[in-house]
Design a protein around this motif. Structure first.
Motif, PDB file in Angstrom:
ATOM      1  N   GLU A 200       0.957  -1.088  -0.116  1.00 15.63           N
ATOM      2  CA  GLU A 200      -0.027   0.030   0.000  1.00 15.63           C
ATOM      3  C   GLU A 200       0.892   1.310   0.144  1.00 15.63           C
ATOM      4  O   GLU A 200       0.542   2.287  -0.718  1.00 15.63           O
TER       5      GLU A 200
ATOM      6  N   MET B 108       0.828   4.253  -2.935  1.00 18.99           N
ATOM      7  CA  MET B 108       0.924   5.429  -2.590  1.00 18.99           C
ATOM      8  C   MET B 108       2.014   6.753  -3.230  1.00 18.99           C
ATOM      9  O   MET B 108       1.925   7.526  -3.706  1.00 18.99           O
TER      10      MET B 108
ATOM     11  N   LEU C 101       1.742   6.898  -6.807  1.00 20.91           N
ATOM     12  CA  LEU C 101       0.598   7.686  -7.359  1.00 20.91           C
ATOM     13  C   LEU C 101       0.977   9.271  -7.241  1.00 20.91           C
ATOM     14  O   LEU C 101       0.924   9.986  -8.021  1.00 20.91           O
ATOM     15  N   GLU C 102       1.697   9.412  -5.993  1.00 17.28           N
ATOM     16  CA  GLU C 102       2.258  11.032  -5.836  1.00 17.28           C
ATOM     17  C   GLU C 102       3.029  11.214  -6.920  1.00 17.28           C
ATOM     18  O   GLU C 102       3.192  12.332  -7.154  1.00 17.28           O
TER      19      GLU C 102
ATOM     20  N   ARG D 114       1.270  11.834 -10.034  1.00 12.60           N
ATOM     21  CA  ARG D 114       0.336  13.257  -9.817  1.00 12.60           C
ATOM     22  C   ARG D 114       1.504  14.495  -9.885  1.00 12.60           C
ATOM     23  O   ARG D 114       0.984  15.355 -10.486  1.00 12.60           O
TER      24      ARG D 114
ATOM     25  N   GLY E 246      -6.645   4.614  -9.145  1.00 16.51           N
ATOM     26  CA  GLY E 246      -6.080   5.198  -7.806  1.00 16.51           C
ATOM     27  C   GLY E 246      -5.694   4.103  -6.848  1.00 16.51           C
ATOM     28  O   GLY E 246      -5.806   2.858  -7.397  1.00 16.51           O
ATOM     29  N   VAL E 247      -5.346   4.434  -5.678  1.00 17.60           N
ATOM     30  CA  VAL E 247      -4.862   3.256  -4.655  1.00 17.60           C
ATOM     31  C   VAL E 247      -6.208   2.688  -4.031  1.00 17.60           C
ATOM     32  O   VAL E 247      -6.504   1.554  -3.930  1.00 17.60           O
ATOM     33  N   HIS E 248      -7.015   3.645  -3.449  1.00 15.47           N
ATOM     34  CA  HIS E 248      -8.233   3.286  -2.761  1.00 15.47           C
ATOM     35  C   HIS E 248      -9.414   3.721  -3.363  1.00 15.47           C
ATOM     36  O   HIS E 248     -10.508   3.368  -3.286  1.00 15.47           O
TER      37      HIS E 248
ATOM     38  N   ASP F 264      -8.085   9.538  -4.647  1.00 13.56           N
ATOM     39  CA  ASP F 264      -6.468   9.575  -4.235  1.00 13.56           C
ATOM     40  C   ASP F 264      -5.819  10.499  -5.357  1.00 13.56           C
ATOM     41  O   ASP F 264      -4.751  11.140  -5.031  1.00 13.56           O
ATOM     42  N   TRP F 265      -6.562  10.931  -6.716  1.00 10.72           N
ATOM     43  CA  TRP F 265      -6.131  11.547  -7.511  1.00 10.72           C
ATOM     44  C   TRP F 265      -6.147  13.189  -7.116  1.00 10.72           C
ATOM     45  O   TRP F 265      -5.517  14.188  -7.890  1.00 10.72           O
ATOM     46  N   LYS F 266      -6.979  13.583  -6.321  1.00  7.03           N
ATOM     47  CA  LYS F 266      -6.915  14.826  -5.747  1.00  7.03           C
ATOM     48  C   LYS F 266      -7.709  15.781  -6.855  1.00  7.03           C
ATOM     49  O   LYS F 266      -6.785  16.880  -7.075  1.00  7.03           O
TER      50      LYS F 266
ATOM     51  N   GLY G  71     -10.773   1.016  -6.038  1.00  8.62           N
ATOM     52  CA  GLY G  71      -9.373   1.231  -6.094  1.00  8.62           C
ATOM     53  C   GLY G  71      -8.664   0.042  -6.619  1.00  8.62           C
ATOM     54  O   GLY G  71      -8.975  -1.121  -6.607  1.00  8.62           O
TER      55      GLY G  71
END
Length: 232
Positions: free
Chosen positions: A115, A119, A122-123, A126, A151-153, A157-159, A183
Motif C-alpha cells: 500500500e 501511494m 501515485l504521488e 501526480r 487510484g490506490v483506494h 487519491d488523484w485529488k 481502487g
C-alpha cells in the motif's frame, strides 16, 4: 552392488537429474515470461528482490546449472562431480526453504509495504511533469486499464487530477469522464497473491524433485567411495 545394479542406478540418476534440469529450465522460462508481460515492478519497489519473476529466474538459473552438473556426473560416473552436485543442491534447497519461511513470516508486512509503495508511486505520477517518470506513469496506467480500477483506494487519491486511464468508457470523453470507482490496491494484491502462489508451487515442485535426486545420488556415490572409483 553388481554392475547391472550400478548401470540401472546410473540410468535412473541421469534421467532424474535431466528431468530436474528440464524443470529448472522451464522455471527460468516462466520467470522470463512474467518479466516480459508484467509491468508492475516499478510500482512496488520495497520487496523487488522477492518479486515473483525475479525469484523464479534466479532460483531456476542456479538449479539449472547445478542439475547439469549432476547429469554430467551421472553419465561420466565422476565422483567429484557427484559430490559437488550433492553439496550445491543441498545448499540450494536450504535457500529455497528459507525463502518459503520469509514469504510466510513477512506476509502481513508485504501487504503494508504494498500500500505504501503504491501511494508513493501515485504521488510521483501526480506531481510529475508531462515528460517525467514515464515508466511509473505507463505502469500505473497499465494497472488501471487492465484491472478496471482507479487510484490506490479510489478516484479521490488523484485529488482532482485523474488520468484518462481511469475512464470507464472506451472511447473516453475527457470532458465528462466517468471513472472506475474501485481502487487498485485490492485487485493488485490479489494479482500478486496469485503470482506468489504459482511461484510457491513451482519452488515446492522443484524442492521435491531435488530431494529425490539427492536421495538417489547417495547410494551411487557410496558405491564409488567403497571401491575407490569415480575420479576419471
Amino acid at each position: 552392488m553388481n554392475r547391472s545394479c550400478v548401470n540401472c542406478l546410473k540410468t535412473m540418476i541421469v534421467h532424474l537429474h535431466f528431468l530436474c534440469w528440464l524443470c529448472s529450465a522451464f522455471v527460468v522460462a516462466f520467470g522470463e515470461f512474467q518479466m516480459m508481460h508484467s509491468r508492475f515492478a516499478s510500482l512496488v519497489t520495497t520487496f523487488w528482490p522477492i518479486y515473483p519473476a525475479n525469484t523464479l529466474v534466479v532460483t531456476g538459473t542456479i538449479a539449472t546449472c547445478v542439475c547439469y552438473l549432476g547429469v554430467l556426473g551421472g553419465m561420466r560416473e565422476n565422483r567429484c562431480m557427484l559430490i559437488s552436485f550433492f553439496i550445491l543442491l543441498f545448499i540450494l534447497m536450504l535457500v529455497e526453504l528459507a525463502m518459503a519461511c520469509v514469504f510466510l513470516v513477512y506476509n502481513r508486512e508485504i501487504h503494508t509495504y504494498f500500500e505504501r509503495d503504491l501511494m508513493q508511486s501515485l504521488e510521483i505520477y501526480r506531481q510529475s511533469s508531462p515528460e517525467g517518470n514515464k515508466t511509473i506513469k505507463e505502469d500505473f496506467d497499465a494497472v488501471q486499464h487492465l484491472f478496471s480500477c482507479c487510484g490506490v483506494h479510489g478516484p479521490a487519491d488523484w485529488k482532482g487530477n485523474i488520468p484518462i486511464s481511469c475512464c470507464a468508457k472506451d472511447p473516453c470523453n475527457a470532458v465528462n469522464q466517468p471513472n472506475w470507482e474501485e481502487g487498485c490496491l485490492e485487485k493488485l494484491q490479489g494479482w500478486f497473491a496469485g503470482n506468489y502462489l504459482s511461484t510457491g508451487a513451482g519452488v515446492v515442485t522443484m524442492f521435491i524433485l531435488q530431494f529425490v535426486c539427492l536421495c538417489i545420488t547417495i547410494p551411487f556415490f557410496c558405491h564409488f567411495s567403497r571401491h575407490g572409483l569415480g575420479y576419471q
